[in-house]
Design a protein around this motif. Structure first.
Motif, PDB file in Angstrom:
ATOM      1  N   UNK A  72     -18.618 -39.513 -55.194  1.00 44.10           N
ATOM      2  CA  UNK A  72     -18.158 -39.966 -53.905  1.00 44.10           C
ATOM      3  C   UNK A  72     -17.913 -38.632 -53.270  1.00 44.10           C
ATOM      4  N   UNK A  73     -17.476 -37.642 -53.844  1.00 41.98           N
ATOM      5  CA  UNK A  73     -16.846 -36.617 -52.637  1.00 41.98           C
ATOM      6  C   UNK A  73     -18.160 -36.099 -51.943  1.00 41.98           C
ATOM      7  N   UNK A  74     -17.472 -35.471 -50.620  1.00 45.15           N
ATOM      8  CA  UNK A  74     -18.822 -35.416 -49.909  1.00 45.15           C
ATOM      9  C   UNK A  74     -18.754 -33.687 -49.673  1.00 45.15           C
ATOM     10  N   UNK A  75     -19.934 -33.227 -50.658  1.00 40.43           N
ATOM     11  CA  UNK A  75     -20.162 -31.645 -50.296  1.00 40.43           C
ATOM     12  C   UNK A  75     -20.748 -30.790 -49.144  1.00 40.43           C
ATOM     13  N   UNK A  76     -20.166 -30.122 -49.144  1.00 40.74           N
ATOM     14  CA  UNK A  76     -20.235 -29.056 -47.649  1.00 40.74           C
ATOM     15  C   UNK A  76     -19.722 -27.665 -47.913  1.00 40.74           C
ATOM     16  N   UNK A  77     -19.895 -27.006 -46.893  1.00 44.85           N
ATOM     17  CA  UNK A  77     -19.779 -25.442 -47.085  1.00 44.85           C
ATOM     18  C   UNK A  77     -18.172 -25.713 -47.114  1.00 44.85           C
ATOM     19  N   UNK A  78     -17.833 -24.536 -47.670  1.00 46.18           N
ATOM     20  CA  UNK A  78     -16.125 -24.671 -47.183  1.00 46.18           C
ATOM     21  C   UNK A  78     -15.785 -23.954 -45.483  1.00 46.18           C
ATOM     22  N   UNK A  79     -14.582 -24.560 -45.154  1.00 48.50           N
ATOM     23  CA  UNK A  79     -14.525 -24.754 -43.600  1.00 48.50           C
ATOM     24  C   UNK A  79     -14.111 -22.906 -43.450  1.00 48.50           C
ATOM     25  N   UNK A  80     -13.651 -22.382 -42.376  1.00 47.32           N
ATOM     26  CA  UNK A  80     -13.345 -21.346 -41.757  1.00 47.32           C
ATOM     27  C   UNK A  80     -11.740 -21.335 -42.561  1.00 47.32           C
ATOM     28  N   UNK A  81     -11.485 -20.131 -42.577  1.00 40.50           N
ATOM     29  CA  UNK A  81      -9.722 -19.501 -42.483  1.00 40.50           C
ATOM     30  C   UNK A  81      -8.516 -19.527 -41.468  1.00 40.50           C
ATOM     31  N   UNK A  82      -9.509 -19.560 -40.588  1.00 38.05           N
ATOM     32  CA  UNK A  82      -9.315 -19.026 -39.174  1.00 38.05           C
ATOM     33  C   UNK A  82      -8.357 -20.107 -38.742  1.00 38.05           C
ATOM     34  N   UNK A  83      -6.681 -19.654 -38.571  1.00 38.11           N
ATOM     35  CA  UNK A  83      -5.743 -20.297 -38.056  1.00 38.11           C
ATOM     36  C   UNK A  83      -4.801 -21.091 -39.750  1.00 38.11           C
ATOM     37  N   UNK A  84      -5.227 -20.558 -41.057  1.00 36.43           N
ATOM     38  CA  UNK A  84      -4.777 -21.049 -41.488  1.00 36.43           C
ATOM     39  C   UNK A  84      -3.457 -19.783 -42.196  1.00 36.43           C
ATOM     40  N   UNK A  85      -2.020 -21.133 -42.335  1.00 36.00           N
ATOM     41  CA  UNK A  85      -0.542 -20.533 -42.611  1.00 36.00           C
ATOM     42  C   UNK A  85      -0.229 -21.514 -43.818  1.00 36.00           C
ATOM     43  N   UNK A  86       0.208 -20.575 -44.721  1.00 36.81           N
ATOM     44  CA  UNK A  86       1.037 -21.880 -45.308  1.00 36.81           C
ATOM     45  C   UNK A  86       2.572 -22.424 -45.065  1.00 36.81           C
ATOM     46  N   UNK A  87       2.945 -22.027 -43.884  1.00 34.90           N
ATOM     47  CA  UNK A  87       3.603 -21.988 -42.840  1.00 34.90           C
ATOM     48  C   UNK A  87       3.787 -23.650 -42.411  1.00 34.90           C
ATOM     49  N   UNK A  88       1.609 -24.079 -42.589  1.00 33.38           N
ATOM     50  CA  UNK A  88       1.220 -25.233 -41.586  1.00 33.38           C
ATOM     51  C   UNK A  88       1.197 -26.408 -43.018  1.00 33.38           C
ATOM     52  N   UNK A  89       1.555 -25.801 -44.136  1.00 35.30           N
ATOM     53  CA  UNK A  89       1.710 -27.463 -45.027  1.00 35.30           C
ATOM     54  C   UNK A  89       3.365 -26.535 -45.647  1.00 35.30           C
ATOM     55  N   UNK A  90       3.839 -27.619 -45.139  1.00 34.37           N
ATOM     56  CA  UNK A  90       5.466 -27.412 -44.991  1.00 34.37           C
ATOM     57  C   UNK A  90       6.293 -27.745 -46.670  1.00 34.37           C
ATOM     58  N   UNK A  91       6.563 -26.834 -47.381  1.00 35.02           N
ATOM     59  CA  UNK A  91       7.534 -27.455 -48.730  1.00 35.02           C
ATOM     60  C   UNK A  91       8.071 -27.163 -49.778  1.00 35.02           C
ATOM     61  N   UNK A  92       7.993 -27.738 -50.306  1.00 36.08           N
ATOM     62  CA  UNK A  92       9.465 -27.790 -51.008  1.00 36.08           C
ATOM     63  C   UNK A  92      10.540 -28.286 -49.857  1.00 36.08           C
ATOM     64  N   UNK A  93      10.263 -29.305 -49.638  1.00 31.69           N
ATOM     65  CA  UNK A  93      11.425 -30.365 -48.913  1.00 31.69           C
ATOM     66  C   UNK A  93      12.283 -30.563 -49.654  1.00 31.69           C
ATOM     67  N   UNK A  94      13.119 -30.914 -49.656  1.00 29.08           N
ATOM     68  CA  UNK A  94      14.735 -31.989 -49.394  1.00 29.08           C
ATOM     69  C   UNK A  94      13.868 -33.069 -49.675  1.00 29.08           C
ATOM     70  N   UNK A  95      14.120 -33.998 -51.312  1.00 25.94           N
ATOM     71  CA  UNK A  95      13.429 -34.590 -52.129  1.00 25.94           C
ATOM     72  C   UNK A  95      14.699 -36.015 -52.190  1.00 25.94           C
ATOM     73  N   UNK A  96      16.141 -35.694 -53.383  1.00 25.80           N
ATOM     74  CA  UNK A  96      16.508 -36.300 -53.609  1.00 25.80           C
ATOM     75  C   UNK A  96      17.971 -35.112 -53.427  1.00 25.80           C
ATOM     76  N   UNK A  97      18.725 -35.538 -52.394  1.00 24.73           N
ATOM     77  CA  UNK A  97      20.844 -35.023 -52.361  1.00 24.73           C
ATOM     78  C   UNK A  97      19.796 -33.129 -52.136  1.00 24.73           C
ATOM     79  N   UNK A  98      20.490 -32.457 -52.963  1.00 20.45           N
ATOM     80  CA  UNK A  98      20.112 -30.907 -52.705  1.00 20.45           C
ATOM     81  C   UNK A  98      19.155 -30.511 -53.638  1.00 20.45           C
ATOM     82  N   UNK A  99      18.553 -31.774 -54.198  1.00 19.73           N
ATOM     83  CA  UNK A  99      17.291 -31.343 -54.701  1.00 19.73           C
ATOM     84  C   UNK A  99      16.019 -31.086 -53.987  1.00 19.73           C
TER      85      UNK A  99
END
Length: 239
Positions: A72-99
């Motif tokens: 069921x996955x849609x098949x498509x050509x890869x989208x452009x990387x224009x505008x991409x930045x890892x900062x747009x995926x904020x990661x390693x957020x706090x989950x529990x206390x200091x963790x």
């Protein structure tokens, strides 16, 4: 194009990830409700040992279910990387206390993990599923996104909001985050399975099930070569 309705339908799942740390963010995860994180994911007092067996990557669905998802996955050509930045995926957020997310995964994927008062893993043993290497220092491990952030961008996440990308980048409920050797993570980069697959073939079944399920749950596209390779990797599963 990604619609917003499926994000709203998944408010229950998102709450497991974001309620404690992102009270002002609207529901952003997707898919069916899932059980809460295993006990090994919880923060522990400094210096304690995780006595229970490590739980590792949340188990993806069985191969029969995943084959249906792949179809069921849609098949498509890869989208452009224009505008991409890892900062747009904020990661390693706090989950529990200091963790933060990284430390939660290290604790979950390791054996006899000890943390300091800042929740940093100061001792433990880790097995890298990608290349069968064993480590005793957390600094030698990377936390890999099974579906890399850049691949997600090319597959449809370029149309998401920042809160939606944050949920994806810190997803502890689905089979998206895993502690692996830094070398294998660098070799993988942002490649899809047709461009890179774990050198340890015994992990192909789990990897393909995890990759396919994440793309299914987040309504992401695949390319034709990617879909073909995932099918080949699923053929290594015992059914």
């Amino acid at each position: 194009m990604l619609t917003k309705a499926w994000w709203r339908r998944a408010a229950t799942t998102t709450a497991l990830i974001t309620a404690a740390v992102l009270p002002a963010v609207s529901a952003t995860a997707i898919a069916d409700p899932a059980p809460p994180p295993a006990p090994a994911q919880q923060a522990r007092p400094a210096g304690t040992t995780f006595a229970e067996p490590h739980s590792g990557l949340p188990a993806p669905p069985a191969v029969g279910v995943v084959r249906t998802e792949l179809t069921g996955l849609p098949v498509a050509s890869p989208h452009s990387m224009n505008g991409y930045s890892r900062a747009k995926f904020p990661h390693w957020i706090k989950q529990h206390g200091e963790c933060d997310t990284r430390e939660v995964v290290l604790a979950r994927d390791g054996v006899d993990v000890k943390q300091d008062e800042k929740c940093r893993a100061i001792a433990g043993t880790w097995f890298s599923e990608y290349d069968a290497k064993v480590f005793h220092a957390s600094g030698q491990l990377d936390i890999d996104h099974i579906v890399p952030l850049a691949n997600a961008w090319r597959s449809g996440a370029d149309d998401w909001t920042t809160p939606e990308r944050r949920a994806f980048a810190n997803d502890l409920v689905h089979s998206q985050l895993i502690a692996v050797s830094g070398s294998s993570n660098r070799q993988k980069g942002d490649k899809s399975p047709d461009q890179w697959a774990p050198p340890r073939h015994a992990y192909w079944c789990t990897y393909a099930r995890a990759w396919t399920d994440v793309k299914h749950r987040y309504h992401l596209n695949v390319t034709e070569p990617e879909k073909a390779k995932l099918g080949e990797m699923l053929d290594t599963c015992e059914e």
